[in-house]
Design a protein around this motif. Structure first.
Motif, PDB file in Angstrom:
ATOM      1  N   MET A  52      -8.753  26.129 -33.082  1.00  0.00           N
ATOM      2  CA  MET A  52      -9.683  25.018 -33.320  1.00  0.00           C
ATOM      3  C   MET A  52     -10.498  25.222 -34.588  1.00  0.00           C
ATOM      4  SD  MET A  52     -10.806  23.634 -29.594  1.00  0.00           S
ATOM      5  CE  MET A  52     -11.715  22.367 -30.420  1.00  0.00           C
ATOM      6  N   THR A  53     -10.928  26.460 -34.851  1.00  0.00           N
ATOM      7  CA  THR A  53     -11.782  26.711 -36.015  1.00  0.00           C
ATOM      8  C   THR A  53     -11.002  27.241 -37.215  1.00  0.00           C
ATOM      9  OG1 THR A  53     -12.260  28.992 -35.378  1.00  0.00           O
ATOM     10  CG2 THR A  53     -13.738  27.271 -34.520  1.00  0.00           C
ATOM     11  N   GLY A  54      -9.833  27.822 -36.967  1.00  0.00           N
ATOM     12  CA  GLY A  54      -9.066  28.428 -38.044  1.00  0.00           C
ATOM     13  C   GLY A  54      -9.517  29.839 -38.378  1.00  0.00           C
ATOM     14  N   TYR A  55     -10.445  30.378 -37.611  1.00  0.00           N
ATOM     15  CA  TYR A  55     -10.944  31.721 -37.863  1.00  0.00           C
ATOM     16  C   TYR A  55     -10.194  32.752 -37.030  1.00  0.00           C
ATOM     17  CZ  TYR A  55     -14.894  29.824 -40.394  1.00  0.00           C
ATOM     18  OH  TYR A  55     -15.670  29.190 -41.314  1.00  0.00           O
ATOM     19  N   TRP A  56     -10.033  33.931 -37.623  1.00  0.00           N
ATOM     20  CA  TRP A  56      -9.514  35.085 -36.901  1.00  0.00           C
ATOM     21  C   TRP A  56     -10.711  35.848 -36.370  1.00  0.00           C
ATOM     22  CZ3 TRP A  56      -4.497  36.640 -36.001  1.00  0.00           C
ATOM     23  CH2 TRP A  56      -3.513  35.901 -36.655  1.00  0.00           C
ATOM     24  N   HIS A  57     -10.639  36.312 -35.131  1.00  0.00           N
ATOM     25  CA  HIS A  57     -11.689  37.120 -34.526  1.00  0.00           C
ATOM     26  C   HIS A  57     -11.110  38.495 -34.223  1.00  0.00           C
ATOM     27  CE1 HIS A  57     -14.337  33.697 -34.219  1.00  0.00           C
ATOM     28  NE2 HIS A  57     -13.306  33.016 -33.800  1.00  0.00           N
ATOM     29  N   CYS A  58     -11.825  39.495 -34.643  1.00  0.00           N
ATOM     30  CA  CYS A  58     -11.355  40.868 -34.528  1.00  0.00           C
ATOM     31  C   CYS A  58     -12.437  41.726 -33.874  1.00  0.00           C
ATOM     32  CB  CYS A  58     -11.045  41.389 -35.926  1.00  0.00           C
ATOM     33  SG  CYS A  58     -10.399  43.051 -35.973  1.00  0.00           S
ATOM     34  N   ILE A  59     -12.052  42.494 -32.878  1.00  0.00           N
ATOM     35  CA  ILE A  59     -12.983  43.436 -32.253  1.00  0.00           C
ATOM     36  C   ILE A  59     -12.550  44.847 -32.640  1.00  0.00           C
ATOM     37  CG2 ILE A  59     -13.921  44.340 -30.097  1.00  0.00           C
ATOM     38  CD1 ILE A  59     -13.476  41.544 -28.910  1.00  0.00           C
ATOM     39  N   ASN A  73     -12.213  33.721 -42.134  1.00  0.00           N
ATOM     40  CA  ASN A  73     -11.633  32.405 -42.344  1.00  0.00           C
ATOM     41  C   ASN A  73     -10.170  32.587 -42.712  1.00  0.00           C
ATOM     42  OD1 ASN A  73     -10.695  30.195 -44.252  1.00  0.00           O
ATOM     43  ND2 ASN A  73     -12.532  29.278 -43.385  1.00  0.00           N
ATOM     44  N   TYR A  74      -9.271  31.990 -41.949  1.00  0.00           N
ATOM     45  CA  TYR A  74      -7.834  32.188 -42.121  1.00  0.00           C
ATOM     46  C   TYR A  74      -7.340  31.710 -43.482  1.00  0.00           C
ATOM     47  CZ  TYR A  74      -2.828  31.895 -41.360  1.00  0.00           C
ATOM     48  OH  TYR A  74      -1.481  32.024 -41.489  1.00  0.00           O
TER      49      TYR A  74
END
Length: 110
Positions: A52-59, A73-74
């Motif tokens: 939905m946002t195009g962002y990658w989330h990394c932990i 931001n992808y």
């Protein structure tokens, strides 16, 4: 990931790993452990794209005991910063300019 005969699968894996490297390098260039301990190990425990946002989330799990969450931001490959416990990390100013990771990194597989 689906099996591919045309080589796109390995290109995708390479890009996936490059994104993880970029995020880990960003972290060590911009943050340090508040207790002065050296960052020796980074384990990427989660790396997913929000469609939905195009962002990658990394932990990230740092040295086996400290967590940080980073978003990228992808399309622009722009890292937005990190969320973390303020008593565990502190921001480095000015940031370091390392171009190579010295810490051991464990990747999440696609």
């Amino acid at each position: 990931m689906a099996f591919s005969l045309n080589g796109n699968g390995s290109k995708h894996k390479e890009e996936f790993r490059e994104r993880q490297d970029r995020i880990a390098l960003y972290f060590v260039n911009n943050y340090e452990l508040a207790n002065g301990e050296e960052i020796k190990e980074i384990k990427i425990t989660s790396f997913r794209k929000d469609l939905m946002t195009g962002y990658w989330h990394c932990i990230l799990l740092i040295n086996g005991k400290y967590y940080a969450d980073i978003s990228e931001n992808y399309e622009e490959k722009n890292i937005l910063g990190a969320s973390y416990q303020s008593d565990e990390f502190k921001r480095i100013k000015p940031q370091k300019n390392n171009t190579k990771l010295e810490a051991k990194i464990e990747y999440v597989e696609d």
